[in-house]
Design an enzyme around this catalytic site. Sequence first.
Site, PDB file in Angstrom:
ATOM      1  N   HIS A 147      80.420  40.389  -0.168  1.00 26.66           N
ATOM      2  CA  HIS A 147      80.651  38.937  -0.220  1.00 26.66           C
ATOM      3  C   HIS A 147      81.669  38.500   0.833  1.00 26.66           C
ATOM      4  O   HIS A 147      82.606  39.227   1.166  1.00 26.66           O
ATOM      5  CB  HIS A 147      81.134  38.529  -1.616  1.00 26.66           C
ATOM      6  CG  HIS A 147      82.476  39.114  -1.940  1.00 26.66           C
ATOM      7  ND1 HIS A 147      83.666  38.482  -1.589  1.00 26.66           N
ATOM      8  CD2 HIS A 147      82.816  40.300  -2.500  1.00 26.66           C
ATOM      9  CE1 HIS A 147      84.675  39.257  -1.966  1.00 26.66           C
ATOM     10  NE2 HIS A 147      84.182  40.357  -2.513  1.00 26.66           N
ATOM     11  N   HIS A 179      75.998  46.003  15.286  1.00 24.24           N
ATOM     12  CA  HIS A 179      75.064  46.902  14.606  1.00 24.24           C
ATOM     13  C   HIS A 179      75.780  47.608  13.468  1.00 24.24           C
ATOM     14  O   HIS A 179      76.737  48.351  13.708  1.00 24.24           O
ATOM     15  CB  HIS A 179      74.507  47.930  15.601  1.00 24.24           C
ATOM     16  CG  HIS A 179      73.601  48.937  14.944  1.00 24.24           C
ATOM     17  ND1 HIS A 179      73.275  50.120  15.561  1.00 24.24           N
ATOM     18  CD2 HIS A 179      72.954  48.958  13.750  1.00 24.24           C
ATOM     19  CE1 HIS A 179      72.470  50.821  14.774  1.00 24.24           C
ATOM     20  NE2 HIS A 179      72.260  50.136  13.670  1.00 24.24           N
TER      21      HIS A 179
HETATM   22  O1  JB3 Z   1      69.750  55.596  13.954  1.00 26.46           O
HETATM   23  C1  JB3 Z   1      68.831  54.822  13.736  1.00 26.46           C
HETATM   24  C2  JB3 Z   1      68.360  54.548  12.351  1.00 26.46           C
HETATM   25  N1  JB3 Z   1      68.204  54.176  14.721  1.00 26.46           N
HETATM   26  C3  JB3 Z   1      68.608  54.287  16.101  1.00 26.46           C
HETATM   27  C4  JB3 Z   1      68.653  52.912  16.746  1.00 26.46           C
HETATM   28  C5  JB3 Z   1      69.615  51.989  16.037  1.00 26.46           C
HETATM   29  O2  JB3 Z   1      69.024  53.035  18.119  1.00 26.46           O
HETATM   30  C6  JB3 Z   1      67.613  55.153  16.860  1.00 26.46           C
HETATM   31  O3  JB3 Z   1      67.587  56.448  16.264  1.00 26.46           O
HETATM   32  C7  JB3 Z   1      68.022  55.247  18.320  1.00 26.46           C
HETATM   33  O4  JB3 Z   1      69.248  55.908  18.435  1.00 26.46           O
HETATM   34  C8  JB3 Z   1      68.151  53.860  18.890  1.00 26.46           C
HETATM   35  O5  JB3 Z   1      66.863  53.322  18.873  1.00 26.46           O
HETATM   36  P1  JB3 Z   1      66.310  52.609  20.211  1.00 26.46           P
HETATM   37  O6  JB3 Z   1      67.275  51.601  20.650  1.00 26.46           O
HETATM   38  O7  JB3 Z   1      64.902  52.238  19.952  1.00 26.46           O
HETATM   39  O8  JB3 Z   1      66.394  53.794  21.283  1.00 26.46           O
HETATM   40  P2  JB3 Z   1      65.208  54.520  22.077  1.00 26.46           P
HETATM   41  O9  JB3 Z   1      64.355  55.243  21.071  1.00 26.46           O
HETATM   42  O10 JB3 Z   1      65.839  55.268  23.154  1.00 26.46           O
HETATM   43  O11 JB3 Z   1      64.303  53.366  22.666  1.00 26.46           O
HETATM   44  C9  JB3 Z   1      64.838  52.385  23.524  1.00 26.46           C
HETATM   45  C10 JB3 Z   1      63.613  51.790  24.226  1.00 26.46           C
HETATM   46  O12 JB3 Z   1      64.028  50.625  24.923  1.00 26.46           O
HETATM   47  C11 JB3 Z   1      63.033  52.753  25.262  1.00 26.46           C
HETATM   48  O13 JB3 Z   1      61.634  52.833  25.094  1.00 26.46           O
HETATM   49  C12 JB3 Z   1      63.411  52.111  26.589  1.00 26.46           C
HETATM   50  O14 JB3 Z   1      62.435  52.327  27.610  1.00 26.46           O
HETATM   51  C13 JB3 Z   1      63.446  50.646  26.193  1.00 26.46           C
HETATM   52  N2  JB3 Z   1      64.232  49.811  27.097  1.00 26.46           N
HETATM   53  C14 JB3 Z   1      65.382  50.132  27.726  1.00 26.46           C
HETATM   54  N3  JB3 Z   1      65.798  49.066  28.467  1.00 26.46           N
HETATM   55  C15 JB3 Z   1      63.874  48.566  27.424  1.00 26.46           C
HETATM   56  C16 JB3 Z   1      64.870  48.079  28.280  1.00 26.46           C
HETATM   57  N4  JB3 Z   1      62.803  47.824  27.024  1.00 26.46           N
HETATM   58  C17 JB3 Z   1      62.728  46.559  27.503  1.00 26.46           C
HETATM   59  N5  JB3 Z   1      61.705  45.790  27.129  1.00 26.46           N
HETATM   60  N6  JB3 Z   1      63.671  46.029  28.334  1.00 26.46           N
HETATM   61  C18 JB3 Z   1      64.744  46.753  28.766  1.00 26.46           C
HETATM   62  O15 JB3 Z   1      65.565  46.238  29.531  1.00 26.46           O
END
Ligand code: JB3
Length: 221
Positions: free
Chosen positions: A146, A155
């Site tokens: 609350h 985050h």
């Molecule tokens: O711990 C938990 C439950 N979740 C974590 C989350 C909070 O953060 C997870 O385990 C990961 O540690 C992380 O997830 P996230 O942010 O999805 O990380 P990753 O799996 O590395 O995916 C990031 C995606 O963003 C990749 O596919 C990158 O290519 C993409 N990306 C990076 N920069 C981008 C950009 N995509 C777009 N559209 N634009 C960008 O500038």
Amino acid sequence: MGEVGTNRLILIGAGGHARVLADALHLVGRAEGAVVLDAQADLHGTALLGLPIVGGDELLASLRGEGFGEFLVAIGGIRGFGLRRRLFDRAVQLGLRAAILRHPASVVAESAVLGAGSQVLASAVVNACAEIGENVILNTGSIVEHDCWVGADSHIAPRACLAGGVRIGRQVHIGVGATICENLRIGDRAIVGAGAVVIRDVPPEAVVAGVPAKAIRRSGP
Ligand code: JB3
């Protein structure tokens, strides 16, 4: 849910966090017509839990023109705070609205306020009179008690717990399973390590860890 064509949604990012959001979108009936953008060209043309990964962020303007109305920043990684804010601002500048995503297994008090682009995931709890800022992630099983305030782009990782009256700044990361005791303030861009128990205020950009939490370094730019 708005009819497809006006409320169609864009997920910005196609990684682990995007999979969590895509799953929730299916559950709340918002996956129909949604598309995904990712920076990795080798993902283009593939799908994320049935949602087409259609290209990179250069498509945001044209998708807006094709009647897409809403977006979610689907990047959650701890290094991504500045990126999360830049992507949010770019999408808003193009006239897209930031959706609010509430997992059907989350609990949000009537008196709580959720900011544009905020994401309340499975088993997360937002209690009475709490205010959640723009583009905030309340991850799986997190608890915001609350009268808490969570600043934009922050985050709250899975199973973290904010006791009553806690004020979290902007672009803060509260690690998995961390506990913030009541009425404390956590400054902008601070990082609280996984499992930490915070019993005193944390200054901006400090990185704290341990039980009780102690400063270990400063968070980078
Ligand atoms: O711990 C938990 C439950 N979740 C974590 C989350 C909070 O953060 C997870 O385990 C990961 O540690 C992380 O997830 P996230 O942010 O999805 O990380 P990753 O799996 O590395 O995916 C990031 C995606 O963003 C990749 O596919 C990158 O290519 C993409 N990306 C990076 N920069 C981008 C950009 N995509 C777009 N559209 N634009 C960008 O500038």
